[in-house]
Design a protein around this motif. Structure first.
Motif, PDB file in Angstrom:
ATOM      1  N   HIS A 363       6.541  -5.536   2.374  1.00  0.00           N
ATOM      2  CA  HIS A 363       6.107  -4.130   2.257  1.00  0.00           C
ATOM      3  C   HIS A 363       4.729  -3.944   2.869  1.00  0.00           C
ATOM      4  CE1 HIS A 363       3.282  -5.043  -1.045  1.00  0.00           C
ATOM      5  NE2 HIS A 363       4.209  -5.905  -1.455  1.00  0.00           N
ATOM      6  N   GLU A 364       3.907  -4.991   2.843  1.00  0.00           N
ATOM      7  CA  GLU A 364       2.600  -4.916   3.493  1.00  0.00           C
ATOM      8  C   GLU A 364       2.766  -4.821   5.014  1.00  0.00           C
ATOM      9  OE1 GLU A 364      -1.467  -4.696   3.910  1.00  0.00           O
ATOM     10  OE2 GLU A 364      -0.297  -4.665   2.051  1.00  0.00           O
ATOM     11  N   TYR A 367       3.659  -1.226   5.701  1.00  0.00           N
ATOM     12  CA  TYR A 367       2.474  -0.386   5.474  1.00  0.00           C
ATOM     13  C   TYR A 367       1.500  -0.483   6.653  1.00  0.00           C
ATOM     14  CZ  TYR A 367      -1.879   1.186   3.270  1.00  0.00           C
ATOM     15  OH  TYR A 367      -3.061   1.833   2.997  1.00  0.00           O
ATOM     16  N   GLY A 406       6.925   0.102   1.247  1.00  0.00           N
ATOM     17  CA  GLY A 406       5.948   0.294   2.323  1.00  0.00           C
ATOM     18  C   GLY A 406       5.702   1.756   2.615  1.00  0.00           C
TER      19      GLY A 406
END
Length: 471
Positions: A363-364, A367, A406
């Protein structure tokens, strides 16, 4: 004896009245006692008239019949008369010992009515309550006594493992170690085994399994070898194990094409951890015929020279995904995205993302990719990031949950991002709409996209007409 008994009977004839079946009166009984008529001597019947012997037999038979049925008729108050007839008396009271049907005490009048063997008898009983058994002393007079048994010590014998049982036993231990990473547990399990001559095959088996695993597992294998050396293994065992690995490299290359480079890195790491001597590589100079073994030794020698120039040999494999700090992971994700924007190779970007081994941290990646789109100028970055997310979505590298988290993180931080990027709201709406059209996100996630609020106010020169103004 028979002659004496017959003489005694002749001198003391038995009268007919003495054999009658009626009860004796007091006077008759006293007279009988005075005559002391007794038809047996020392428990043996003496020769007597036929009628007296017949009477005695009837009495004995009646007594036997009464003893046999005493358990059923104990409460009826039966008794025997002097002539052997059973006399029905009055029913005894229930409180009488004879009235208890389940009374286990002897009815012959013997003993004191105590339990059998003082309570130590019966099924499942190992003695009286509170009795403590001591060790049996050896009897030297026993025919089976052996003097050598007194100093005999009994120990559990564990048979040494053969090659087949060694692989079946040790392979699950190493594979479980790749999951928990506790080298102490592996050492305890190996200490409980009788490895025997297979002790030197432990490093070889661990390295062979690590060649087909991830980089984090290879790092764990190097740590395991370092922890086992001195506790379970010796430096001689480690050296002989790497000798076998170099001889079997032609077979290992069939399954792992880059096995020579990986084995060379294992050798360099072992030398750096002081479980292999520094002269190990020099001992093979000029004596290696296999090109794969030569490539492995050359790789190890190059890495050791680089270590002298400042390379950290203890971080040769890198840290595992879950063991890296978050700040380091964020830097690596940003570096991965920047390299992709320069090269445009989605396959290489996917490979690098897999090597990070942080599926829970994807998810980082989503993002940071969206933030790059919002901070970029032009449409090229938007198209390339959308192409990358679409490729990772199709290959299932990015899951639904990680993709959703994200996007939701960007939705939550858009107010702060808008301070640095004034047009962040419009760019985000544009990117979310194209993501939905490409099939990266669903309709629900698209509808959650925030938009900049529009203020409505009344202008003094417009006659009270409402005006709309967007920022």
């Amino acid at each position: 004896m028979a002659t004496e008994c017959e003489a005694w009977l002749n001198s003391n004839p038995v009268e007919a009245d003495d054999l009658s079946d009626s009860f004796l009166s007091g006077e008759e009984e006293n007279g009988l006692n005075s005559r002391k008529i007794d038809n047996e001597i020392n428990g043996n019947w003496i020769s007597a008239p036929t009628s007296s012997i017949h009477e005695a037999r009837l009495k004995a038979k009646a007594k036997r019949r009464l003893r046999k049925n005493s358990s059923r008729d104990s409460g009826r108050g039966d008794s025997l008369s002097d002539n052997g007839d059973v006399v029905r008396g009055l029913i005894v009271s229930p409180t009488s010992p004879k009235g208890k049907l389940l009374d286990r005490r002897s009815r012959l009048g013997k003993g004191r009515g105590q339990p059998k063997k003082g309570g130590a008898g019966g099924k499942g009983v190992w003695g009286t309550p509170g009795e403590v058994y001591d060790l049996d002393e050896v009897d030297v007079r026993d025919p089976n006594y052996d003097e050598d048994q007194e100093n005999c010590v009994y120990e559990t014998v564990v048979l040494p493992l053969d090659e087949e049982s060694f692989e079946k036993t040790v392979t699950p231990i190493v594979q479980e170690y790749f999951e928990h990473g506790d080298s102490n547990e592996v050492a305890e399990l190996l200490e409980g085994l009788n490895l025997g001559s297979m002790r030197s095959d432990v490093p070889m088996l661990a390295v062979s399994l690590a060649l087909e695993a991830k980089a984090s597992h290879r790092e764990l294998t190097s740590r395991l070898l370092s922890d086992l050396c001195g506790r379970v293994l010796t430096r001689t065992d480690v050296e002989s194990s790497f000798d076998k690995l170099l001889r079997e490299l032609p077979d290992l290359v069939l399954d792992t094409p880059d096995a020579p480079q990986l084995v060379g890195q294992f050798i360099a790491r072992a030398v750096g951890d002081n479980i292999l001597s520094k002269s190990y590589i020099e001992g093979y100079k000029g004596r290696v015929d296999c090109e794969h073994a030569r490539a492995a030794l050359d790789r190890a020698a190059v890495l050791l020279k680089m270590c002298r120039g400042g390379l950290r040999i203890d971080n040769l494999w890198g840290s595992g995904g879950g063991q890296r700090p978050v700040t380091q992971l964020i830097k690596e994700v940003n570096l991965l995205l920047k390299e992709y924007l320069l090269s445009g190779d989605t396959v290489e970007a996917e490979r690098c993302l897999r090597e990070l081994e942080v599926p829970h941290f994807h998810h980082e990646f989503v993002y940071e990719a969206i933030i790059m789109v919002l901070e970029s100028k032009g449409d090229r970055t938007l198209q390339m990031i959308l192409k990358l997310l679409k490729s990772l979505w199709v290959s299932s590298v990015l899951t639904v949950d990680q993709m959703r988290r994200g996007y939701e993180r960007v939705y939550m931080d858009i107010a702060d991002i808008n301070i640095d990027v004034p047009c962040a709201y419009s760019l985000l709406e544009q990117f979310v709409e194209k993501s939905y059209n490409a099939g990266v996100i669903n309709k629900n996630l698209r509808d959650l996209c925030p938009c900049r609020g529009r203020k409505r106010f009344v202008s003094e020169g417009d006659g009270g007409r409402l005006k709309l103004e967007s920022y």
